[in-house]
Design an enzyme around this catalytic site. Structure first.
Site, short mmCIF file in Angstrom:
data_model
loop_
_atom_site.label_atom_id
_atom_site.label_comp_id
_atom_site.label_asym_id
_atom_site.label_seq_id
_atom_site.Cartn_x
_atom_site.Cartn_y
_atom_site.Cartn_z
N ASP A 102 0.84 -1.20 0.00
CA ASP A 102 0.00 0.00 0.00
C ASP A 102 0.88 1.25 0.00
O ASP A 102 2.05 1.21 0.40
CB ASP A 102 -0.88 0.04 1.26
CG ASP A 102 -1.88 -1.10 1.29
OD1 ASP A 102 -2.21 -1.63 0.21
OD2 ASP A 102 -2.32 -1.45 2.40
N1 URA Z 1 -1.27 -6.03 3.63
C1 URA Z 1 -1.77 -4.78 3.69
O1 URA Z 1 -2.83 -4.56 4.26
N2 URA Z 1 -1.08 -3.80 3.13
C2 URA Z 1 0.12 -3.97 2.51
O2 URA Z 1 0.73 -3.02 2.02
C3 URA Z 1 0.62 -5.28 2.45
C4 URA Z 1 -0.09 -6.29 3.03
#
Ligand code: URA
Length: 236
Positions: A102
């Site tokens: 993310d």
């Molecule tokens: N899980 C998430 O919620 N976000 C990420 O960036 C990676 C795994």
């Protein structure tokens, strides 16, 4: 691969400019000036441009310490992406992120030119562990640990069993083998906790290099690359 294609894929300007360099006799293959742009360059051949040796490997694997605030995407019209951090050469070679982190997630992002390897590494079929550190708005319980181990039920799917361990006050290490959209945040959310910060520490046998700072990248060593291919059940 053809000499002109190889040079342009390696990021030495456009195909026509590469042809021009070849015609001018600036390129040598295994010690001989080569003016034939269509000549096939075998793997491991020694290629020089203006006397300087060129790294002709077209398969590359990189680790990037992803900083917060940038997108994991090949490109975006408005926002900075992880590809904007890398020199053009890696984009020309077709390096792509393996899965997504993310925008606000930090830590180890793997990039590779090998699409099949990438696909295997993110597929739950190959059981490659991804380890995250999650800073939470509160503490988890033993019951939460058991729920993670059994597989958290989310709105659209049930997550595969995951390992949850306390690392510090309101800080938890979680190991998952899949990477669905916002998965880790949603797993904590399903247990009533909010993730305040998320950091990926490792991907399979690969651990984020502690010498690296956010925004830095490096190519994997031969040993690291071999271990990744082995984890993905793929011959190198
Ligand atoms: N899980 C998430 O919620 N976000 C990420 O960036 C990676 C795994």
């Amino acid at each position: 691969m053809r000499l002109d294609k190889l040079l342009s894929n390696l990021g030495f300007s456009s195909r026509s400019q590469c042809r021009d360099m070849i015609k001018k006799g600036r390129v040598q293959v295994n010690g001989n000036v080569c003016r034939d742009m269509a000549v096939h360059v075998p793997d491991g051949a020694r290629v020089t441009l203006d006397g300087k040796e060129i790294d002709t490997r077209t398969e590359r694997c990189l680790m990037l310490y992803k900083p917060g605030g940038i997108l994991t995407a090949a490109e975006d019209q408005r926002q900075k992406t992880v590809m904007d951090i890398l020199p053009q050469q890696y984009r020309s070679l077709g390096c792509m992120p393996v899965g997504r982190l993310d925008k606000d997630t930090t830590g180890l992002l793997l990039l590779t030119t090998d699409g099949d390897l990438a696909h295997r590494l993110i597929s739950p079929k190959y059981h490659v562990d991804k380890v995250y550190l999650a800073a939470l708005d509160g503490e988890m319980t033993e019951e939460d640990e058991r729920a993670f181990a059994e597989g958290i039920e989310l709105k659209d799917f049930t997550a595969l069993p995951a390992r949850l361990e306390k690392a510090d006050e309101r800080l938890y290490r979680v190991t998952v083998q899949e990477g669905k959209y916002h998965q880790v945040k949603r797993m904590f959310g399903a247990r009533g906790r909010k993730v305040l910060a998320l950091h990926r520490c490792s991907f399979g046998s690969l651990i984020l290099d502690e010498q690296m700072q956010p925004g830095e990248y490096r190519e994997l060593t031969e040993k690291e690359t071999a271990a990744l291919y082995a984890a993905a059940g793929k011959a190198k």
